[in-house]
Design an enzyme around this catalytic site. Structure first.
Site, mmCIF file in Angstrom:
data_model
loop_
_atom_site.group_PDB
_atom_site.id
_atom_site.type_symbol
_atom_site.label_atom_id
_atom_site.label_comp_id
_atom_site.label_asym_id
_atom_site.label_seq_id
_atom_site.Cartn_x
_atom_site.Cartn_y
_atom_site.Cartn_z
ATOM 1 N N LYS A 114 1.799 133.965 -13.218
ATOM 2 C CA LYS A 114 2.872 133.190 -13.673
ATOM 3 C C LYS A 114 4.315 133.538 -14.800
ATOM 4 O O LYS A 114 5.463 134.111 -15.094
ATOM 5 C CB LYS A 114 3.115 131.663 -14.423
ATOM 6 N N LYS A 198 -2.193 132.933 -1.814
ATOM 7 C CA LYS A 198 -2.511 131.990 -1.426
ATOM 8 C C LYS A 198 -1.327 130.998 -1.373
ATOM 9 O O LYS A 198 -0.663 131.682 -2.039
ATOM 10 C CB LYS A 198 -2.996 131.251 -3.225
ATOM 11 N N LYS A 201 3.484 126.915 -3.339
ATOM 12 C CA LYS A 201 5.253 125.806 -3.326
ATOM 13 C C LYS A 201 6.342 126.824 -3.600
ATOM 14 O O LYS A 201 7.248 126.779 -3.765
ATOM 15 C CB LYS A 201 5.353 124.568 -4.403
HETATM 16 P P1 AMP Z 1 -0.677 122.565 -8.008
HETATM 17 O O1 AMP Z 1 0.503 122.153 -6.915
HETATM 18 O O2 AMP Z 1 -0.374 123.420 -8.466
HETATM 19 O O3 AMP Z 1 -0.425 121.403 -8.991
HETATM 20 O O4 AMP Z 1 -1.953 121.965 -7.416
HETATM 21 C C1 AMP Z 1 -2.539 120.974 -7.123
HETATM 22 C C2 AMP Z 1 -4.036 121.245 -6.310
HETATM 23 O O5 AMP Z 1 -3.616 121.822 -5.505
HETATM 24 C C3 AMP Z 1 -4.631 121.693 -7.443
HETATM 25 O O6 AMP Z 1 -6.552 121.024 -7.455
HETATM 26 C C4 AMP Z 1 -4.665 122.734 -6.350
HETATM 27 O O7 AMP Z 1 -6.104 123.882 -7.460
HETATM 28 C C5 AMP Z 1 -4.883 123.259 -5.419
HETATM 29 N N1 AMP Z 1 -4.482 123.813 -4.989
HETATM 30 C C6 AMP Z 1 -3.000 124.722 -4.696
HETATM 31 N N2 AMP Z 1 -2.674 125.155 -3.933
HETATM 32 C C7 AMP Z 1 -4.146 125.435 -2.983
HETATM 33 C C8 AMP Z 1 -4.388 126.661 -1.801
HETATM 34 N N3 AMP Z 1 -3.388 127.322 -1.804
HETATM 35 N N4 AMP Z 1 -5.567 126.110 -1.502
HETATM 36 C C9 AMP Z 1 -6.435 125.583 -2.113
HETATM 37 N N5 AMP Z 1 -6.094 124.261 -3.195
HETATM 38 C C10 AMP Z 1 -4.651 124.819 -4.080
#
Ligand code: AMP
Ligand code: TRP
Length: 334
Positions: A114, A198, A201
């Protein structure tokens, strides 16, 4: 000693939630809610480690809350709230900043990703982000943490911090060591444009992800454009080793239809990817568009969403205050 099972997880309010969040985290949150005491948090203090426009952050907190509800989280069963409204998170994070070690933080790969090439310009908050995450979990003495695979290293750090606190303050088992709950096959949903990254967003192209709010038409276009492979679908998983985009599409389809990857591959062997894409589009539209519609509906009544957060905050605060009192005592604070 029997430790009560408590689930905690957080999602950052930084934009549209997507299929990776849904399959990797949210669906599991809903399943766990049936079995254990669960606390689900919109982690707004984590979001501001990277600059967020205030009005957009405000909207995103409500949108993430709506997404929690639309996927099936029930505020009468689970505690749903936003992190900044329970001051114990920031207070415990400070204490844990003093327990955690610089050497430990220096190993965190998410910070390296990041912060990019100019680390001197990253916020201090982004660097100590994992300590705040440990505080989120330990504030409720959570035992289980459902997350995607990208959070595994942060969870290991939370365990190290809990262990060091217990040892430094001579209070064996005071903090339970939190267990990550990472789903095996879909712990990392990949970008539709580049199967080595991955789904996220923050990736610039919206064609890289399926958002929970996408319409049937958008889903159709994105899957049509998604990278796959010019060969036909092979009959064995191991032949997909160097074809991450194809493997990703097949894995998503396998998860949505609740069939093993082996079964899907055996059934589709020899067919073109356009065949898989048509089926996948249908499965995604069936599963995702009702969630998107519900999110949009919930967002029409913001005061209802705020009420839910307020109720969750009150419940979370009771647990947090009790734990903070005990933590302060352990450290010797008056
Ligand atoms: P975040 O939006 O980064 O706060 O992620 C929220 C949850 O979604 C966390 O548990 C992440 O590990 C999971 N997550 C985010 N992106 C992915 C992805 N591409 N595949 C699987 N899990 C994800
Ligand atoms: N760091 C997590 C992510 O980006 C979000 C998060 C913050 C979290 N605090 C947490 C996840 C506590 C689980 C437990 O996805």
């Amino acid at each position: 000693m029997v430790t009560k099972k408590i689930v905690f997880s957080g999602v950052q309010p930084t934009g549209n939630l997507h299929l990776g969040n849904y399959l990797g985290a949210l669906k599991n949150f809903v399943l766990l809610q049936k079995k254990m005491e669960c606390i689900y948090c919109v982690v707004d203090l984590h979001a501001i480690t990277i600059f967020q426009k205030p009005d957009i952050l405000h909207e995103n907190v409500l949108e993430t809350t709506a997404s929690f509800l639309a996927t099936g989280l029930n505020p009468d069963k689970s505690i749903i709230f936003n992190q900044s409204s329970v001051s114990g998170h920031a207070e415990l994070a400070w204490i844990l900043n003093c327990v955690s070690r610089i050497g430990w933080l220096n190993r965190m790969t998410q910070f390296k990703d990041k912060a990019g090439s100019d680390k001197e310009k990253a916020s201090v908050g982004l660097y100590i982000y994992p300590n705040l995450m440990a505080a989120d979990i330990l504030l409720y003495k959570a035992t289980h943490v459902p997350v995607g695979a990208d959070q595994k290293q942060h969870l290991e750090l939370s365990r190290d911090i809990a262990q060091k606190f217990n040892k430094d303050f001579n209070c064996n088992n005071f903090f339970p060591l939190p267990e990550p709950l990472i789903l095996k096959n879909i712990s990392r949903i990949m970008s539709l444009r580049d199967g080595t990254k991955k789904m996220s967003k923050s990736e610039e192209s919206d064609y890289s992800r399926i958002n929970l709010k996408d319409t049937a038409d958008e889903i159709n276009k994105k899957i049509k454009k998604a990278k796959s492979d010019s060969d036909s679908i092979p009959g064995e998983i191991k032949l997909l080793e160097n074809k991450p985009e194809a493997l990703n599409l097949l894995s998503i389809y396998s998860e949505l239809t609740k069939n093993s990857l082996e079964k899907i591959i055996t059934e589709m062997a020899g067919k073109e990817y356009s065949f898989l894409k048509a089926k996948l589009t249908e499965a995604l539209i069936d599963e995702i568009t009702p969630v998107g519609k519900e999110i949009k509906k919930l967002l029409k009544d913001k005061s209802h969403l705020k009420k839910i957060l307020k109720k969750g905050t009150e419940k979370a605060n009771i647990l947090a205050e009790e734990n903070i009192k005990n933590i302060r005592e352990k450290i010797g604070l008056i």
